[in-house]
Scaffold this motif. Structure first.
Motif, PDB file in Angstrom:
ATOM      1  N   PHE A 170      11.709  11.720  -7.729  1.00 55.15           N
ATOM      2  CA  PHE A 170      10.674  12.647  -7.274  1.00 55.15           C
ATOM      3  C   PHE A 170       9.290  12.229  -7.753  1.00 55.15           C
ATOM      4  O   PHE A 170       8.303  12.319  -7.006  1.00 55.15           O
ATOM      5  CB  PHE A 170      11.003  14.064  -7.765  1.00 55.15           C
ATOM      6  N   GLU A 171       9.189  11.774  -8.986  1.00 54.82           N
ATOM      7  CA  GLU A 171       7.900  11.354  -9.531  1.00 54.82           C
ATOM      8  C   GLU A 171       7.334  10.153  -8.768  1.00 54.82           C
ATOM      9  O   GLU A 171       6.123  10.049  -8.565  1.00 54.82           O
ATOM     10  CB  GLU A 171       8.033  11.013 -11.018  1.00 54.82           C
ATOM     11  N   THR A 172       8.196   9.270  -8.349  1.00 55.93           N
ATOM     12  CA  THR A 172       7.752   8.110  -7.568  1.00 55.93           C
ATOM     13  C   THR A 172       7.208   8.551  -6.216  1.00 55.93           C
ATOM     14  O   THR A 172       6.209   8.010  -5.736  1.00 55.93           O
ATOM     15  CB  THR A 172       8.911   7.125  -7.367  1.00 55.93           C
ATOM     16  N   LYS A 173       7.851   9.532  -5.616  1.00 53.12           N
ATOM     17  CA  LYS A 173       7.370  10.061  -4.336  1.00 53.12           C
ATOM     18  C   LYS A 173       5.979  10.668  -4.486  1.00 53.12           C
ATOM     19  O   LYS A 173       5.092  10.442  -3.657  1.00 53.12           O
ATOM     20  CB  LYS A 173       8.331  11.121  -3.813  1.00 53.12           C
ATOM     21  N   LYS A 174       5.784  11.447  -5.542  1.00 51.97           N
ATOM     22  CA  LYS A 174       4.479  12.063  -5.782  1.00 51.97           C
ATOM     23  C   LYS A 174       3.415  11.009  -6.041  1.00 51.97           C
ATOM     24  O   LYS A 174       2.310  11.078  -5.493  1.00 51.97           O
ATOM     25  CB  LYS A 174       4.547  13.013  -6.984  1.00 51.97           C
ATOM     26  N   LYS A 175       3.728  10.033  -6.870  1.00 50.29           N
ATOM     27  CA  LYS A 175       2.767   8.990  -7.219  1.00 50.29           C
ATOM     28  C   LYS A 175       2.410   8.138  -6.000  1.00 50.29           C
ATOM     29  O   LYS A 175       1.254   7.773  -5.802  1.00 50.29           O
ATOM     30  CB  LYS A 175       3.342   8.105  -8.327  1.00 50.29           C
ATOM     31  N   PHE A 176       3.404   7.827  -5.168  1.00 51.65           N
ATOM     32  CA  PHE A 176       3.146   7.048  -3.963  1.00 51.65           C
ATOM     33  C   PHE A 176       2.210   7.811  -3.025  1.00 51.65           C
ATOM     34  O   PHE A 176       1.331   7.227  -2.400  1.00 51.65           O
ATOM     35  CB  PHE A 176       4.458   6.719  -3.246  1.00 51.65           C
ATOM     36  N   TYR A 177       2.389   9.134  -2.950  1.00 58.18           N
ATOM     37  CA  TYR A 177       1.498   9.942  -2.111  1.00 58.18           C
ATOM     38  C   TYR A 177       0.066   9.875  -2.624  1.00 58.18           C
ATOM     39  O   TYR A 177      -0.857   9.648  -1.848  1.00 58.18           O
ATOM     40  CB  TYR A 177       1.973  11.395  -2.061  1.00 58.18           C
ATOM     41  N   THR A 178      -0.106  10.081  -3.921  1.00 59.80           N
ATOM     42  CA  THR A 178      -1.468  10.111  -4.456  1.00 59.80           C
ATOM     43  C   THR A 178      -2.139   8.745  -4.411  1.00 59.80           C
ATOM     44  O   THR A 178      -3.348   8.663  -4.178  1.00 59.80           O
ATOM     45  CB  THR A 178      -1.491  10.639  -5.904  1.00 59.80           C
ATOM     46  N   LYS A 179      -1.379   7.666  -4.616  1.00 61.22           N
ATOM     47  CA  LYS A 179      -1.979   6.333  -4.647  1.00 61.22           C
ATOM     48  C   LYS A 179      -2.178   5.717  -3.266  1.00 61.22           C
ATOM     49  O   LYS A 179      -3.105   4.942  -3.055  1.00 61.22           O
ATOM     50  CB  LYS A 179      -1.095   5.383  -5.473  1.00 61.22           C
ATOM     51  N   HIS A 180      -1.279   6.031  -2.321  1.00 65.55           N
ATOM     52  CA  HIS A 180      -1.297   5.324  -1.040  1.00 65.55           C
ATOM     53  C   HIS A 180      -1.529   6.223   0.174  1.00 65.55           C
ATOM     54  O   HIS A 180      -2.388   5.939   1.002  1.00 65.55           O
ATOM     55  CB  HIS A 180       0.016   4.563  -0.833  1.00 65.55           C
ATOM     56  N   ILE A 181      -0.733   7.274   0.302  1.00 62.65           N
ATOM     57  CA  ILE A 181      -0.722   8.046   1.538  1.00 62.65           C
ATOM     58  C   ILE A 181      -2.064   8.719   1.805  1.00 62.65           C
ATOM     59  O   ILE A 181      -2.517   8.763   2.947  1.00 62.65           O
ATOM     60  CB  ILE A 181       0.417   9.088   1.515  1.00 62.65           C
ATOM     61  N   LYS A 182      -2.700   9.234   0.782  1.00 64.12           N
ATOM     62  CA  LYS A 182      -4.018   9.852   0.982  1.00 64.12           C
ATOM     63  C   LYS A 182      -5.003   8.858   1.592  1.00 64.12           C
ATOM     64  O   LYS A 182      -5.761   9.200   2.504  1.00 64.12           O
ATOM     65  CB  LYS A 182      -4.569  10.356  -0.356  1.00 64.12           C
ATOM     66  N   LYS A 183      -4.981   7.621   1.116  1.00 65.41           N
ATOM     67  CA  LYS A 183      -5.877   6.592   1.648  1.00 65.41           C
ATOM     68  C   LYS A 183      -5.493   6.213   3.075  1.00 65.41           C
ATOM     69  O   LYS A 183      -6.363   5.994   3.917  1.00 65.41           O
ATOM     70  CB  LYS A 183      -5.843   5.357   0.756  1.00 65.41           C
ATOM     71  N   PHE A 184      -4.190   6.141   3.341  1.00 68.53           N
ATOM     72  CA  PHE A 184      -3.739   5.814   4.698  1.00 68.53           C
ATOM     73  C   PHE A 184      -4.228   6.861   5.695  1.00 68.53           C
ATOM     74  O   PHE A 184      -4.711   6.527   6.779  1.00 68.53           O
ATOM     75  CB  PHE A 184      -2.221   5.740   4.769  1.00 68.53           C
ATOM     76  N   ILE A 185      -4.113   8.141   5.329  1.00 71.13           N
ATOM     77  CA  ILE A 185      -4.525   9.225   6.220  1.00 71.13           C
ATOM     78  C   ILE A 185      -6.034   9.196   6.422  1.00 71.13           C
ATOM     79  O   ILE A 185      -6.526   9.357   7.547  1.00 71.13           O
ATOM     80  CB  ILE A 185      -4.062  10.585   5.661  1.00 71.13           C
TER      81      ILE A 185
END
Length: 106
Positions: free
Chosen positions: A70-85
Motif C-alpha cells: 500500500f505504501e508503494t502505491k501511495k508513493k508512486f501516486y505522489t511521485k509520478h501520477i500527479k505529474k502525469f495528470i
C-alpha cells in the motif's frame, strides 16, 4: 558517456495512466487519488507496470511490489501520477484537435 539515473518513462505509459485516472475520476465522481487505486485493480495493470519498469533489472519484483504494498502505491501516486495528470491536462487541447471530427475543422 551516458547519463545517470532512471530512464525516462515512455509517452505511452504516461498518457495511458493519466487518461484512465482522469476517466475514472469523472465516471465514478471521485478524486484522482481514489481513481488511481481503482486503476490498480484493473486486470491489465500488471502489463502496464511491466512496460513502465521494463528497463530496470528486477521488473517482476517492482511490479509485484506496486500491486501488493500500500505504501508503494501511495508513493508512486505522489511521485509520478500527479505529474502525469498535470502534463496530460496541459497537452489535452493539442490531443483533441488532432483526432476525430475536431481534426477536420480548418
Amino acid at each position: 558517456m551516458g547519463t545517470k539515473g532512471r530512464p525516462k518513462v515512455s509517452e505511452f505509459v504516461k498518457t495511458s495512466i493519466a487518461y484512465k485516472v482522469i476517466q475514472y475520476s469523472k465516471r465514478y465522481n471521485e478524486t484522482p487519488y481514489k481513481a488511481w487505486f481503482r486503476l490498480i485493480k484493473h486486470r491489465a495493470f500488471t502489463d502496464l507496470m511491466s512496460e513502465h519498469y521494463k528497463n530496470s533489472k528486477d521488473t517482476e519484483f517492482w511490479v509485484e511490489r506496486i500491486n501488493v504494498n500500500f505504501e508503494t502505491k501511495k508513493k508512486f501516486y505522489t511521485k509520478h501520477i500527479k505529474k502525469f495528470i498535470e502534463d496530460f491536462k496541459k497537452n489535452e487541447i493539442k490531443h483533441r484537435l488532432t483526432r476525430g471530427i475536431g481534426s477536420l475543422k480548418s
